[in-house]
Write a protein that holds these residues in place. Structure first.
Motif, PDB file in Angstrom:
ATOM      1  N   VAL A   1       0.845  -1.201   0.000  1.00  0.00           N
ATOM      2  CA  VAL A   1       0.000   0.000   0.000  1.00  0.00           C
ATOM      3  C   VAL A   1       0.879   1.249   0.000  1.00  0.00           C
ATOM      4  O   VAL A   1       0.518   2.277   0.570  1.00  0.00           O
ATOM      5  N   ALA A   2       2.037   1.155  -0.653  1.00  0.00           N
ATOM      6  CA  ALA A   2       3.000   2.257  -0.624  1.00  0.00           C
ATOM      7  C   ALA A   2       2.428   3.537  -1.217  1.00  0.00           C
ATOM      8  O   ALA A   2       2.741   4.634  -0.752  1.00  0.00           O
ATOM      9  N   ASP A   3       1.569   3.421  -2.243  1.00  0.00           N
ATOM     10  CA  ASP A   3       0.988   4.627  -2.848  1.00  0.00           C
ATOM     11  C   ASP A   3       0.160   5.402  -1.835  1.00  0.00           C
ATOM     12  O   ASP A   3       0.262   6.632  -1.726  1.00  0.00           O
TER      13      ASP A   3
ATOM     14  N   THR B   1       2.433   6.835   0.890  1.00  0.00           N
ATOM     15  CA  THR B   1       3.166   7.993   0.393  1.00  0.00           C
ATOM     16  C   THR B   1       2.282   9.227   0.366  1.00  0.00           C
ATOM     17  O   THR B   1       2.691  10.312   0.792  1.00  0.00           O
ATOM     18  N   ALA B   2       1.054   9.079  -0.136  1.00  0.00           N
ATOM     19  CA  ALA B   2       0.136  10.215  -0.173  1.00  0.00           C
ATOM     20  C   ALA B   2      -0.145  10.728   1.235  1.00  0.00           C
ATOM     21  O   ALA B   2      -0.209  11.947   1.468  1.00  0.00           O
ATOM     22  N   HIS B   3      -0.308   9.815   2.183  1.00  0.00           N
ATOM     23  CA  HIS B   3      -0.566  10.223   3.566  1.00  0.00           C
ATOM     24  C   HIS B   3       0.647  10.935   4.151  1.00  0.00           C
ATOM     25  O   HIS B   3       0.512  11.933   4.874  1.00  0.00           O
ATOM     26  N   PHE B   4       1.834  10.454   3.837  1.00  0.00           N
ATOM     27  CA  PHE B   4       3.070  11.080   4.314  1.00  0.00           C
ATOM     28  C   PHE B   4       3.149  12.542   3.861  1.00  0.00           C
ATOM     29  O   PHE B   4       3.419  13.443   4.664  1.00  0.00           O
ATOM     30  N   TYR B   5       2.909  12.790   2.572  1.00  0.00           N
ATOM     31  CA  TYR B   5       2.998  14.166   2.074  1.00  0.00           C
ATOM     32  C   TYR B   5       1.851  15.028   2.596  1.00  0.00           C
ATOM     33  O   TYR B   5       2.026  16.239   2.823  1.00  0.00           O
ATOM     34  N   ALA B   6       0.683  14.440   2.786  1.00  0.00           N
ATOM     35  CA  ALA B   6      -0.421  15.215   3.371  1.00  0.00           C
ATOM     36  C   ALA B   6      -0.045  15.686   4.773  1.00  0.00           C
ATOM     37  O   ALA B   6      -0.269  16.854   5.132  1.00  0.00           O
ATOM     38  N   LEU B   7       0.532  14.796   5.570  1.00  0.00           N
ATOM     39  CA  LEU B   7       0.973  15.183   6.902  1.00  0.00           C
ATOM     40  C   LEU B   7       2.054  16.256   6.839  1.00  0.00           C
ATOM     41  O   LEU B   7       2.016  17.249   7.584  1.00  0.00           O
ATOM     42  N   LEU B   8       3.016  16.056   5.949  1.00  0.00           N
ATOM     43  CA  LEU B   8       4.143  16.987   5.863  1.00  0.00           C
ATOM     44  C   LEU B   8       3.683  18.392   5.483  1.00  0.00           C
ATOM     45  O   LEU B   8       4.080  19.386   6.109  1.00  0.00           O
ATOM     46  N   PHE B   9       2.798  18.495   4.490  1.00  0.00           N
ATOM     47  CA  PHE B   9       2.389  19.813   4.014  1.00  0.00           C
ATOM     48  C   PHE B   9       1.367  20.472   4.938  1.00  0.00           C
ATOM     49  O   PHE B   9       1.297  21.702   5.001  1.00  0.00           O
ATOM     50  N   LEU B  10       0.576  19.659   5.651  1.00  0.00           N
ATOM     51  CA  LEU B  10      -0.371  20.241   6.604  1.00  0.00           C
ATOM     52  C   LEU B  10       0.336  20.721   7.867  1.00  0.00           C
ATOM     53  O   LEU B  10       0.043  21.801   8.384  1.00  0.00           O
ATOM     54  N   GLN B  11       1.244  19.917   8.365  1.00  0.00           N
ATOM     55  CA  GLN B  11       1.923  20.270   9.603  1.00  0.00           C
ATOM     56  C   GLN B  11       3.065  21.250   9.391  1.00  0.00           C
ATOM     57  O   GLN B  11       3.414  22.007  10.311  1.00  0.00           O
ATOM     58  N   HIS B  12       3.646  21.236   8.190  1.00  0.00           N
ATOM     59  CA  HIS B  12       4.794  22.112   7.909  1.00  0.00           C
ATOM     60  C   HIS B  12       4.626  22.736   6.515  1.00  0.00           C
ATOM     61  O   HIS B  12       5.353  22.406   5.579  1.00  0.00           O
ATOM     62  N   PRO B  13       3.652  23.623   6.363  1.00  0.00           N
ATOM     63  CA  PRO B  13       3.401  24.205   5.028  1.00  0.00           C
ATOM     64  C   PRO B  13       4.586  24.990   4.484  1.00  0.00           C
ATOM     65  O   PRO B  13       4.669  25.205   3.273  1.00  0.00           O
ATOM     66  N   GLU B  14       5.516  25.382   5.352  1.00  0.00           N
ATOM     67  CA  GLU B  14       6.662  26.152   4.868  1.00  0.00           C
ATOM     68  C   GLU B  14       7.588  25.338   3.979  1.00  0.00           C
ATOM     69  O   GLU B  14       8.395  25.906   3.223  1.00  0.00           O
ATOM     70  N   VAL B  15       7.496  23.985   4.006  1.00  0.00           N
ATOM     71  CA  VAL B  15       8.369  23.178   3.156  1.00  0.00           C
ATOM     72  C   VAL B  15       7.763  22.918   1.778  1.00  0.00           C
ATOM     73  O   VAL B  15       8.445  22.400   0.895  1.00  0.00           O
ATOM     74  N   ARG B  16       6.481  23.263   1.583  1.00  0.00           N
ATOM     75  CA  ARG B  16       5.840  22.981   0.291  1.00  0.00           C
ATOM     76  C   ARG B  16       6.559  23.630  -0.882  1.00  0.00           C
ATOM     77  O   ARG B  16       6.685  23.016  -1.956  1.00  0.00           O
ATOM     78  N   PRO B  17       7.087  24.879  -0.743  1.00  0.00           N
ATOM     79  CA  PRO B  17       7.784  25.478  -1.892  1.00  0.00           C
ATOM     80  C   PRO B  17       9.045  24.742  -2.316  1.00  0.00           C
ATOM     81  O   PRO B  17       9.567  25.020  -3.402  1.00  0.00           O
ATOM     82  N   LEU B  18       9.550  23.834  -1.491  1.00  0.00           N
ATOM     83  CA  LEU B  18      10.735  23.076  -1.895  1.00  0.00           C
ATOM     84  C   LEU B  18      10.411  22.008  -2.930  1.00  0.00           C
ATOM     85  O   LEU B  18      11.323  21.468  -3.560  1.00  0.00           O
ATOM     86  N   PHE B  19       9.135  21.690  -3.114  1.00  0.00           N
ATOM     87  CA  PHE B  19       8.721  20.602  -3.989  1.00  0.00           C
ATOM     88  C   PHE B  19       8.084  21.167  -5.254  1.00  0.00           C
ATOM     89  O   PHE B  19       7.533  22.270  -5.250  1.00  0.00           O
ATOM     90  N   PRO B  20       8.121  20.411  -6.361  1.00  0.00           N
ATOM     91  CA  PRO B  20       7.474  20.880  -7.597  1.00  0.00           C
ATOM     92  C   PRO B  20       5.965  20.938  -7.447  1.00  0.00           C
ATOM     93  O   PRO B  20       5.377  20.301  -6.562  1.00  0.00           O
ATOM     94  N   ALA B  21       5.328  21.725  -8.323  1.00  0.00           N
ATOM     95  CA  ALA B  21       3.875  21.856  -8.270  1.00  0.00           C
ATOM     96  C   ALA B  21       3.196  20.511  -8.481  1.00  0.00           C
ATOM     97  O   ALA B  21       2.232  20.166  -7.806  1.00  0.00           O
ATOM     98  N   ALA B  22       3.695  19.719  -9.437  1.00  0.00           N
ATOM     99  CA  ALA B  22       3.160  18.378  -9.697  1.00  0.00           C
ATOM    100  C   ALA B  22       3.984  17.367  -8.904  1.00  0.00           C
ATOM    101  O   ALA B  22       5.191  17.302  -9.053  1.00  0.00           O
ATOM    102  N   MET B  23       3.328  16.593  -8.060  1.00  0.00           N
ATOM    103  CA  MET B  23       4.029  15.728  -7.128  1.00  0.00           C
ATOM    104  C   MET B  23       4.064  14.267  -7.556  1.00  0.00           C
ATOM    105  O   MET B  23       4.494  13.411  -6.796  1.00  0.00           O
TER     106      MET B  23
END
Length: 540
Positions: A182-184, A187-209
């Motif tokens: 269930v890696a997909d 992975t989606a849950h991991f990035y949801a947590l990362l961007f919700l809890q730490h929105p300041e890191v979102r600009p480090l990633f491309p628009a399309a994930m």
């Protein structure tokens, strides 16, 4: 005595998709200072501030006053491409044999081309986030988890700082067996947590994930799986740590990533997740992040996180293949057979890997062969849109497909499509070193004669270098024109045996895998077969 030879083979490059952008909120509240904001500077050293936003009036109804929104003022696109200053290449020190320390061109704005010890942006981010405390296990989570035998550490010792044990590795493997199917979703849950809890890191990633989403999470899982091989793990993670600097990754970013990784794993590991498993993963992640941070900070002392390079020549060899010559703004160290990642101004934060198509040159210019692939964002931009004057960003050189020219066996080089790029670079480097008595055989494969876009150049080299032999191979239908016919790996197999050589494979991943199989069946030991599957690292 039978002479020894080396076989060289390698991979292609490739693509990404699109992502939706969420809408603006109804009204934007006052924003507290963000961790990536530059720190306050003394008044004497700061010029008069320029407002970044202007109020935008919104129409009012007859009875209710509409709220006033603020938004960023977007400047018009530039009419002229940026000009990269002519590079200055310092001489190597005759006493130490090493080049002088890197000097940033952008000392007034360290976040543009510098991230490392002494960078005020990095220091401010790290102070605000205190990463060490975030890596400690959450007491509530450990208390709520099923009980398991967790060794009691000595008083005052953080259990996550203790070395990984055999039991830790076994627990990691058991939990991975549940997460990988269930890696997909994980992975989606991991990035949801990362961007919700730490929105300041979102600009480090491309628009399309879609590409990046798989890459980071799977890299973390692969590193944890390989924790029992410390030498290989350190080599791979050090390269990743140096490479991640091009995204703007700072030391303080690693702690939030680790915390969100543990939370995502806890959700999808099911009944296998307990206090002992969480502690094992925290120990593994501390090991992973420490190696990457140390490598990044060491690299920051001598090199920038990226280079800027001006396109000085763009040659359209076929409808889908272009050869680009790039002038970097700083001396760029690399070896023939390596590759680097490129970012175009049209797709910010989208990086793709391309091999160097020439050996290091006295003028410092870099050459790349790029094939436009279907839905390839970066490759299509480089082939169909880039022109002299455009400025690209380059990550540091990587890859281990290099050759020791002081001594070694004969070389047998196989390049498929644009995989011929690092092969040509290795031939040029061998010529510069006088080939050291070795012979070099190049098998250059494509589907049609028109796709052998670099054949004339290789034949010209073969005419000047008596130790070089070039054999074109065509796998498609149509006139062969004196070329060998068949799939490249099978053609190489017919010319064997290849015992006593080394093999380096360069081309599409499928060709590389078939080539490895052919060589193994021909008796070539696996340790003599080398390749960098660049096409799988990032396509497009």
């Amino acid at each position: 005595m039978k002479s020894r030879r080396t076989l060289l083979i390698r991979t292609g490059h490739g693509s990404a998709g699109a992502a939706s952008v969420p809408g603006l909120p109804e009204a934007e509240p006052a924003r507290p200072p963000m961790p990536l904001d530059p720190p306050d500077l003394p008044p004497a050293s700061v010029a008069e501030p320029v407002p970044l936003v202007e109020p935008v009036a919104v129409a009012e109804s007859a009875s209710v006053a509409a709220p006033v929104r603020t938004g960023p003022v977007v400047p018009p696109p530039p009419t002229e491409p940026p000009i990269v200053p002519a590079p200055s290449y310092p001489e190597t020190s005759s006493t130490t044999g090493t080049a002088p320390a890197f000097q940033s061109l952008f000392v007034d704005a360290p976040s543009l081309n510098w991230a490392g010890p002494g960078d005020s942006w990095s220091d401010a981010w790290a102070v605000q986030h205190q990463p060490a405390s975030q890596l400690q296990p959450q007491p509530q989570a450990l208390a709520a988890a099923p009980t398991a035998a967790v060794p009691a550490p000595a008083t005052g010792v953080d259990p996550t700082e203790l070395p990984l044990t055999a039991q830790d590795i076994a627990l990691i493997r058991d939990s991975l067996a549940l997460v990988e199917p269930v890696a997909d979703r994980a992975t989606a849950h991991f990035y949801a947590l990362l961007f919700l809890q730490h929105p300041e890191v979102r600009p480090l990633f491309p628009a399309a994930m879609d590409v990046q989403r798989d890459r980071l999470f799977r890299a973390l899982l692969a590193a944890a799986r390989g924790a029992e091989d410390p030498v290989a793990l350190r080599t791979r993670l050090s390269e990743l740590g140096r490479g991640h600097r091009r995204y703007g990754t700072l030391t303080g970013h690693y702690a939030p990533v680790g915390e969100c990784l543990v939370q995502a794993l806890a959700r999808y590991a099911g009944g296998r997740w307990d206090a002992a498993t969480e502690l094992a993963w925290r120990r593994a992640y501390r090991l992973i992040s420490t190696i990457m941070i140390e490598a990044a900070e060491e690299a920051a002392r001598t090199s920038p996180p990226w280079w800027q390079g001006e396109v000085v020549r763009h040659e359209q060899r076929t409808r889908d293949v272009a050869v680009l010559t790039v002038r970097p703004d700083q001396a760029y160290p690399f070896r023939a057979g390596q590759y680097c990642s490129l970012e175009t101004p049209w797709w910010p934060r989208v990086w793709r890997h391309y091999s160097f198509a020439s050996a290091p040159r006295p003028d410092g210019l870099l050459v790349f062969h790029v094939k436009a692939v279907q839905a390839g964002w970066v490759s299509n931009a480089l082939v169909r849109r880039a022109a002299p004057g455009d400025v690209l960003r380059l990550g540091p050189a990587a890859g281990g497909m290099t050759v020791d020219h002081a001594s070694g066996p004969d070389l047998l080089c196989l390049g498929g499509g644009t995989g011929i790029a690092p092969i040509r670079a290795l031939v040029e480097e061998a010529a510069e070193h006088g080939a050291s008595g070795r012979s070099v055989e190049v098998f250059y494969g494509a589907r049609s004669a028109a796709e052998l876009y670099d054949l004339d150049g290789l034949r010209e080299l073969a005419g000047r270098l008596p130790w070089l032999t070039v054999r074109p191979v065509l796998s498609g239908t149509g006139p062969a024109g004196g070329a060998l016919t068949g799939e490249l790996p099978e053609v190489v197999g017919r010319f064997g045996p290849w015992d006593g050589r080394e093999a380096v494979l360069s081309g599409p991943p499928a060709m590389v895998r078939r080539g490895v199989g052919v060589l193994l069946r021909a008796g070539l030991p696996a340790e003599r077969i080398r390749h960098d599957l660049v096409g799988e690292l990032a396509a497009g």
